[in-house]
Scaffold this active site. Structure first.
Site, PDB file in Angstrom:
ATOM      1  CG  HIS A   1       1.662 -13.364 -14.513  1.00  0.00           C
ATOM      2  ND1 HIS A   1       2.641 -12.920 -14.248  1.00  0.00           N
ATOM      3  CD2 HIS A   1       0.377 -12.918 -13.685  1.00  0.00           C
ATOM      4  CE1 HIS A   1       2.948 -12.352 -13.833  1.00  0.00           C
ATOM      5  NE2 HIS A   1       1.051 -12.027 -12.603  1.00  0.00           N
TER       6      HIS A   1
ATOM      7  CG  ASP B   1      -0.312  -6.670 -13.313  1.00  0.00           C
ATOM      8  OD1 ASP B   1      -1.780  -6.900 -14.376  1.00  0.00           O
ATOM      9  OD2 ASP B   1      -0.343  -6.970 -12.848  1.00  0.00           O
TER      10      ASP B   1
ATOM     11  CG  HIS C   1       1.370  -9.276 -10.429  1.00  0.00           C
ATOM     12  ND1 HIS C   1       0.236  -8.496 -10.117  1.00  0.00           N
ATOM     13  CD2 HIS C   1       1.774  -9.470  -8.937  1.00  0.00           C
ATOM     14  CE1 HIS C   1      -0.195  -8.546  -8.897  1.00  0.00           C
ATOM     15  NE2 HIS C   1       0.953  -9.739  -8.399  1.00  0.00           N
TER      16      HIS C   1
ATOM     17  CG  ASP D   1      -2.711  -5.917 -10.452  1.00  0.00           C
ATOM     18  OD1 ASP D   1      -1.978  -4.574 -11.276  1.00  0.00           O
ATOM     19  OD2 ASP D   1      -1.829  -6.828 -10.407  1.00  0.00           O
TER      20      ASP D   1
END
Length: 343
Positions: free
Chosen positions: A122, A161, A163, A248
Site C-alpha cells: 500500500h 493480496d 486488498h 488475507d
C-alpha cells in the site's frame, strides 16, 4: 524454499490491538518447523538509495525522523515505533535478497520467499498507508532493473493480496518496464483498482486490475491467474516475476470476504511457477498481508510444500456469473480473447 527472515522485523510492534502484529512471523516460523527443506537467510538492511529509487526522498527522510522521535500514528491504520525504521529497511532488504537470489539461479526447492514486515504494497511513492511504509516489492523490482549484471529489462509483479496493491500501481503506472497485476476484492480498502485502471503514457496497458466480487472462491481465482494474468504476462515476457504474496483472501481471514481455501495458495503458486517456467522468468515471493495467524501460517507452508514436490488438488465446480462477468471485463480492457471455461 529459502525463506528470508530477520528478528529485526519483530521489533516493529504497532500494538496488541493492531492486526499487523509480530506474531504473524512467529506463527509462520512455528508452522514451518514441521516441514522438510526449509532454509532461512538473513539479508542486509536495504540501502536508502535503493529505497529512494522508487520513493520520494523527502518522504523517506521524514519517515526516518518520525521513527527516531519515537513514532506514533502516521495515519489511523499505520503506526510506527522507534524500531520501525530498522524493520522497514530490513524488510525491503529481504525483498531485494529474494529477487537477487532468484536472478542468481535459486529456483525449484531453493525458490526464495521474503518473510519481511512491515508489509509494503500500500505504500505509494510519497506516503505510507495501510500498515505499509516502504513498498518492498517495488524496491526489489527497481533493484533488479538497476543492476546491469542481471540483464533485467522487464519485471512483473503479481499481487494476490486481498486488498488492491495501490502502491505498486502508483509507482509504476506510467512505465513499461514493470507490468503490475493485482487480484483483489472489489470495493475493499483502499477503494482503488478498478478494471479500467490500466496505466498511462509509456505504461498504457501495463497495469492489470482484477477486482473480484465478494464470495469469489478457488476456482474463480484460478481462472483469473490461469486466464487473463497468464495471457498478459506471456505476451509481456518478463525476466523476473515477483509475487506480492498476501494471504488475507483466505475464507478464514478476519478482514475480507473472498472465500479462498488454503489449497488455493498451492494452486496459484503452481500456476505462477508454470508461467515463470514458460516465459523463462525467475520467480520470487514477498510477504504482504494475512491476519488470521493459523491460516496465514498454513498457507505459507503450503506454498513451500508446492516447491517441495506436493501436487496441488484441483477444485471442481463452475464459475459464478458474477466472477465470469468480472473476468470478461478484464479481458475486454486488455484486448484479450480467451475462453474462461478452459481455466
Amino acid at each position: 524454499m529459502q525463506f528470508g527472515y530477520s528478528e529485526v522485523c519483530l521489533a516493529h510492534d504497532p500494538g496488541s490491538r493492531h492486526p499487523e502484529t509480530p506474531d504473524r512471523l512467529r506463527a509462520i516460523r512455528e508452522r514451518l518447523k514441521r516441514k522438510h527443506g526449509v532454509e532461512y537467510v538473513e539479508a542486509d538492511p536495504c540501502d536508502v538509495e535503493a529505497i529512494t529509487a522508487v520513493h520520494d526522498r523527502e518522504y523517506i527522510e521524514s519517515l526516518e525522523e518520525f521513527c527516531a522521535d519515537g513514532g506514533g500514528e502516521w495515519d489511523p491504520d499505520t503506526t510506527a515505533v522507534e524500531a520501525t525504521w530498522d524493520a522497514v529497511r530490513r524488510s525491503a532488504g529481504l525483498a531485494c535478497w529474494a529477487v537477487e537470489s532468484a536472478l542468481e539461479g535459486a529456483d525449484g526447492r531453493k525458490t526464495p520467499f521474503s518473510l519481511g514486515r512491515p508489509p509494503g504494497h500500500h505504500a505509494v511513492g510519497d506516503d505510507a498507508m495501510g500498515f505499509c511504509f516502504v513498498n518492498n516489492a517495488a524496491v526489489a523490482a527497481q533493484y533488479a532493473l538497476d543492476h546491469d549484471n542481471y540483464d533485467v529489462d522487464r519485471v512483473a509483479i503479481v499481487d494476490w493480496d486481498v486488498h488492491h496493491g495501490n502502491g505498486g500501481q502508483d509507482i509504476f503506472y506510467d512505465r513499461d518496464d514493470v507490468f503490475f497485476v493485482s487480484v483483489h476484492e472489489q470495493g475493499l480498502y483502499p477503494g482503488t483498482g478498478d478494471v479500467d485502471e490500466t496505466g498511462e503514457g509509456d505504461g498504457d496497458g501495463m497495469t492489470m486490475n482484477l477486482p473480484m466480487p465478494a464470495g469469489t472462491d478457488d476456482l474463480e481465482y484460478l481462472a483469473a491467474i490461469g486466464g487473463p494474468v497468464t495471457a498478459a504476462l506471456e505476451g509481456y515476457d518478463p525476466d523476473v516475476v515477483i509475487v506480492s504474496a498476501g494471504f488475507d483472501a483466505h475464507r478464514h481471514d478476519p478482514i475480507s470476504r473472498i472465500r479462498l481455501s488454503t489449497e488455493a495458495y498451492a494452486l496459484m503458486t503452481d500456476r505462477l511457477r508454470a508461467l515463470a517456467n514458460d516465459t523463462d522468468a525467475e520467480l520470487a515471493f514477498v510477504l504482504e498481508g494475512g491476519y488470521g495467524l493459523d491460516v496465514l501460517a498454513d498457507s505459507v507452508a503450503l506454498v513451500h510444500e508446492t516447491f517441495d514436490g506436493r501436487e496441488p488438488i484441483e477444485p471442481g465446480g463452475e464459475l459464478s456469473d458474477q466472477a465470469e462477468s468480472a473476468l470478461e471485463d478484464v479481458l475486454e480492457a486488455h484486448g484479450l480473447d480467451l475462453d474462461l471455461d478452459c481455466f
